[in-house]
Design an enzyme around this catalytic site. Structure first.
Site, PDB file in Angstrom:
ATOM      1  CG  HIS A  56      -1.662   1.543   1.074  1.00 42.55           C
ATOM      2  ND1 HIS A  56      -2.868   2.133   0.642  1.00 42.55           N
ATOM      3  CD2 HIS A  56      -1.872   2.488   2.353  1.00 42.55           C
ATOM      4  CE1 HIS A  56      -2.968   2.905   0.597  1.00 42.55           C
ATOM      5  NE2 HIS A  56      -2.879   3.620   2.273  1.00 42.55           N
ATOM      6  CG  HIS A  81       0.488   6.808   4.469  1.00 47.29           C
ATOM      7  ND1 HIS A  81       0.679   6.494   3.015  1.00 47.29           N
ATOM      8  CD2 HIS A  81      -0.462   6.205   4.237  1.00 47.29           C
ATOM      9  CE1 HIS A  81       0.205   4.916   2.768  1.00 47.29           C
ATOM     10  NE2 HIS A  81      -0.651   5.368   4.157  1.00 47.29           N
ATOM     11  CD  GLU A  85      -3.631   5.979  10.672  1.00 49.79           C
ATOM     12  OE1 GLU A  85      -4.437   5.485  10.763  1.00 49.79           O
ATOM     13  OE2 GLU A  85      -3.321   7.514  10.406  1.00 49.79           O
ATOM     14  CG  ASP A  86      -1.561   1.765  10.999  1.00 49.05           C
ATOM     15  OD1 ASP A  86      -2.634   2.215  11.380  1.00 49.05           O
ATOM     16  OD2 ASP A  86      -1.448   1.766   9.864  1.00 49.05           O
ATOM     17  CG  ASP A 146      -4.122   6.870   2.363  1.00 46.52           C
ATOM     18  OD1 ASP A 146      -3.708   5.590   1.992  1.00 46.52           O
ATOM     19  OD2 ASP A 146      -4.656   7.076   3.497  1.00 46.52           O
TER      20      ASP A 146
END
Length: 624
Positions: A56, A81, A85-86, A146
């Site tokens: 991705h 990106h 966050e992850d 995205d």
């Protein structure tokens, strides 16, 4: 896993080969480091499809680099990106390795996790994305890349997730791409959203479009060949291409025009693309092509739209005209330079002047500088409506161009000029003609607004405006007005000063009736316990107007009507909302609507009108 490894390596090699042609050695090293960090950070993660997650970020980076043609920092941001966050990486670690600019961009595209959201998780995320424009536009572009890849791979999701993501895309991301001038991104997002929201309708329209293309292709090819001959004979270089509108665009036109597929106009258009010329300006070259084509083909009157001189709000430029081909069909022709075509694809990411980019950014920032107290959903509706669909340019009497959304009205124009001009808008002159301020505008109209400090915005103005600026100003005005503590009966319309009775329903809402109202009598006999005793707040106020209607009967005579109007407007200083008259056998009946503050004011008006010579009877009647 071997297949995925080969796929990843092939994709990365293609990306690096592409950008190495335009990035410095130093930037290439930074980009490669970003990829390695992303690959390590996401190494244990998989997508819903079962693919390694790193596929991705690579895909997003390729969109940023190859389709949007952005530079090193946005490409690095695309790789990173989702890292903060992850995974366990922080913004500070990103800053240490890649600098402040990349850290700001990554921070802007990273969803903020909160224990409690101000409006909703989705709306708060939309606002965060938009607010990133305060320092850079590239965060918006990375976020669109995205979203574009997520939409391209949406088939792996459950149907409810598909609907959620497609709804967000159609509501926010496609309009954002439109306003950024990214026509191709906007179009693809719209169609992918439509495909997952309404798969049956999408499939049917897709098949109709394919059949339409096959049916029309032979005639269009002959027409294009003739165009090529004409231009070549004039020594004008140009290439042509046919652009077929996609299912979502067709569907939207069907909805707007309430028609079936076969009656949708402009299901395709022909683009005539010419190179840059050292001898002629872009406009001069476009006009030479236009002149050559219209010397042979018949031009549809009024079909010219010159977006070269007056670009759309998203920067789109072209010269449009409709020409008649042999089968009696009007063909839509877009005459564009190679630069215009490139800019239509890249939008704000293309080489635009600082002045144009600054103008767009300032307009977006003006939308975002709304009062934080405005409801988040209402805010988003205002923003997305400002982003979407076609624009029109209208003009002030001094020749200043004002860009408004399609279907905007003179009220939108007034608020765009200044909030006070909108607030006190009395009437408009559109191309010199007297019009209501709620009149819809067309491209090229010259608009003049007359103001009057005695004007009070009416509730129906909200339904007549399209721009967020106008809606926000009107909402603010109405929110500041004193609120009635009661509802008034829709049959007897009580006024302050009337003998009234109130009834409270199960929701606590109090409705007032005149005491002689049939509904009040029925409620008193059926629901006597709901009668409210204290109605002291229903009193006359200078800020509240109530519509009333009176009927006048009298002997018809010369100037009777003008005497009635003079009495109401000049002597009593009341605003008339409507008047109807009928005369039979010299007996005149006149019904007049106007607004008053109280029963006492109405009684004074009735007494004054009754004293007019020839008037025999004046009575208050219900407004149905």
């Amino acid at each position: 896993m071997a297949d995925y490894t080969q796929q990843i390596e092939k994709s990365i090699e293609a990306l690096f080969s592409n950008i190495s042609q335009r990035l410095s050695t130093e930037d290439m090293v930074r980009v490669e480091r970003a990829y390695l960090l992303a690959a390590e950070a996401h190494s244990e993660q998989k997508r819903k499809t079962g693919e390694p997650y790193i596929i991705h970020p690579i895909a997003v980076a390729r969109i940023v680099a190859e389709e949007l043609e952005l530079g090193a920092n946005p490409i690095i941001t695309a790789f990173l990106h989702d890292v903060v966050e992850d995974t366990d990486y922080t913004i500070e670690q990103i800053r240490e390795r890649f600098g402040d600019d990349v850290a700001r961009l990554v921070g802007a595209v990273t969803k903020q996790k909160k224990a409690k959201y101000q409006h909703s998780k989705q709306v708060d995320n939309f606002r965060q994305i938009l607010e990133s424009v305060s320092f850079d536009i590239h965060a918006l572009l990375v976020k669109l890349a995205d979203r574009l890849h997520n939409m391209r791979t949406l088939s792996s999701m459950r149907s409810d997730k598909q609907m959620k993501i497609a709804g967000e895309t159609d509501y926010f991301y496609a309009p954002l791409a439109n306003r950024l001038g990214l026509y191709h991104v906007k179009s693809e997002l719209e169609n992918l959203s439509f495909r997952y929201r309404c798969p049956r309708e999408y499939s049917e329209l897709e098949q109709m479009v394919e059949r339409d293309i096959e049916q029309k292709r032979p005639h269009i090819e002959v027409f294009i060949a003739k165009m090529g001959e004409i231009l070549a004979a004039k020594g004008l270089q140009a290439r042509t291409e046919v652009r077929y509108r996609r299912p979502y665009s067709i569907w939207r036109k069907m909805q707007a025009k309430h028609c079936d597929f076969s009656h949708v106009p402009g299901r395709h258009y022909i683009r005539v693309i010419y190179p840059q010329s050292e001898q002629y300006s872009e406009k001069e070259y476009a006009l030479k092509i236009y002149a050559a084509l219209t010397d042979y083909f018949k031009e549809r009157p009024g079909s010219v739209s010159n977006y070269i001189n007056a670009p759309k709000e998203n920067g789109y430029q072209s010269f449009h005209v409709k020409l008649l081909r042999e089968q009696g069909v009007w063909e839509e022709i877009h005459i564009s330079s190679e630069r215009m075509v490139r800019n239509s694809r890249l939008g704000c990411a293309a080489e635009r002047t600082e002045q144009n980019v600054h103008k767009w950014l300032e307009k977006l920032k003006a939308i975002l500088r709304t009062d934080v107290a405005v409801n988040g959903i209402q805010f988003m509706e205002g923003v997305t409506s400002s982003f979407y669909n076609d624009d029109i340019m209208v003009f002030t009497p001094a020749g200043q161009g004002i860009i408004l959304p399609k279907n905007a009205t003179a009220l939108d124009f007034a608020f765009e000029i200044h909030s006070d001009i909108g607030r006190y808008a009395h009437y408009a002159r559109i191309n010199g003609r007297l019009c209501s301020v709620k009149t819809q505008l067309s491209r090229g109209d010259c608009v003049e607004i007359a103001t009057d400090r005695g004007i009070v915005p009416q509730p129906d103005w909200l339904g007549a405006v399209r721009t967020f600026k106008a809606k926000k100003a009107l909402h603010s005005f109405f929110a500041a007005q004193p609120k009635l503590d009661y509802l008034r009966c829709s049959h007897c319309h009580p006024l302050p000063g009337d003998e009234v009775v109130g009834f409270k329903d199960e929701h606590g809402t109090i409705t007032l009736h005149k005491r002689g109202c049939a509904t009040a009598i029925r409620l008193a006999s059926e629901q006597g316990d709901s009668i409210v005793n204290d109605l002291t707040t229903f009193v006359e106020s200078d800020d509240m107007f109530y519509p009333v209607r009176i009927r006048i009967r009298g002997i018809d005579r010369y100037h009777l009507l003008s005497d009635l109007i003079f009495c109401i407007t000049e002597q009593l200083h009341l605003s008339m909302n409507g008047i109807t008259t009928e005369t039979v056998d010299h007996i005149g009946v006149c019904t007049i609507d106007f607004s008053i503050h109280s029963l006492g004011e109405l009684e004074k008006a009735i007494a004054s009108i009754a004293a007019i010579d020839g008037v025999d009877e004046v009575s208050r009647i219900d407004i149905e």
